[in-house]
Design an enzyme around this catalytic site. Structure first.
Site, short mmCIF file in Angstrom:
data_model
loop_
_atom_site.label_atom_id
_atom_site.label_comp_id
_atom_site.label_asym_id
_atom_site.label_seq_id
_atom_site.Cartn_x
_atom_site.Cartn_y
_atom_site.Cartn_z
CG ASP A 9 -1.88 -1.12 1.30
OD1 ASP A 9 -2.28 -1.60 0.22
OD2 ASP A 9 -2.24 -1.54 2.42
CE1 TYR A 63 4.01 -6.69 3.49
CE2 TYR A 63 3.36 -9.00 3.45
CZ TYR A 63 3.50 -7.78 2.80
OH TYR A 63 3.15 -7.65 1.49
#
Length: 261
Positions: free
Chosen positions: A52, A110
């Site tokens: 994003d 992540y």
């Protein structure tokens, strides 16, 4: 035709995410333009996944096909000379034509970073979310453990997700606390790095997990609520989507490659 696989690190603060968007100014746009300037070719790169706007990457992997004869060892320096300073290609290798950065990926990790000290770190402010209030870190770790395994993660996926299946596997999830910048005798709790490793992630999945986990740390939810939210398979059952600046794509792993990228 050659298939080149590369690893790129980037500070996502100024960009609209990794993958090309109608508004432009993405990591993909800049890399493709650098390749065009270098080789004269108009190519499309394929990343291991999208990130994003505002999300960073320590190790994003992408591949593309090229007719260029430039030796593989020259690509990193040549591309970096044509890229902005906050996008750095760190490795390049030639791989079989069958290799695909996204479809061939086996595991992704992540990292989400929360600064739980009283004051923000002026030097790390782009890569951390500052939370000066007290957090129950053991409760957060307990809540995180309910998400490990193979589940339907609809509750932790964006309502705009277009995936036909929300079933994914999380192999490992843990919180590491770094107190090196904490001041003795204060309410500083340190910097919390949450690592989540899985076979794939849905849109906003890690950020929604973290937004919900922060509520557990604040005492607004119990650790057991993470299991109930997971079982609900309903986005409205989970907490808010955590802000993007604390998220970083940490690593991507492949069976075909000798080392971890």
């Amino acid at each position: 035709m050659r298939n080149l696989c590369m690893t790129v690190s980037f500070d996502g603060t100024a960009y609209n995410g990794f993958q090309t968007q109608p508004g432009g100014n993405t990591i993909q746009d800049h890399i493709e333009e650098a390749i065009r300037l270098l080789t004269g070719e108009t190519v499309k790169i394929h990343g291991s996944g999208r990130t994003d706007a505002g999300v960073h990457a320590r190790s994003q992997v992408f591949h593309f096909h090229t007719s260029s004869a430039i030796p593989v060892e020259r690509w990193c320096l040549a591309l970096n000379a044509r890229l902005p300073d906050d996008i750095i290609v760190t490795s390049a290798r030639e791989v079989p034509l069958s290799f695909h950065s996204r479809r061939s990926a086996k595991r992704k990790t992540y990292r989400y970073t929360i600064n739980a000290n009283q004051f923000p770190d002026v030097f790390q402010r782009r890569y951390q979310v500052h939370h000066p209030g007290k957090l129950d870190i053991p409760a957060m770790q307990q809540g995180l453990e309910y998400l490990i395994g193979t589940h339907d993660y609809t509750s932790f996926a964006s309502r705009h997700s277009t995936k036909t299946s929300h079933v994914r596997t999380i192999y490992n999830a843990r919180i590491e606390v770094d107190t090196s910048m904490s001041r003795a005798g204060t309410r500083d709790q340190g910097v919390l790095h949450t690592y989540i490793t899985g076979n794939g992630f849905l849109q906003h999945m890690v950020r929604i997990i973290m937004g919900t986990l922060i509520q557990v740390g604040e005492g607004k939810r119990s650790p057991e609520d993470m299991l109930r939210i997971l079982q609900a398979q309903d986005r409205s059952a989970a907490g808010p989507t955590a802000v993007s600046q604390g998220l970083m794509l940490w690593s991507v792993e492949y069976d075909e490659l000798d080392d971890k990228s």
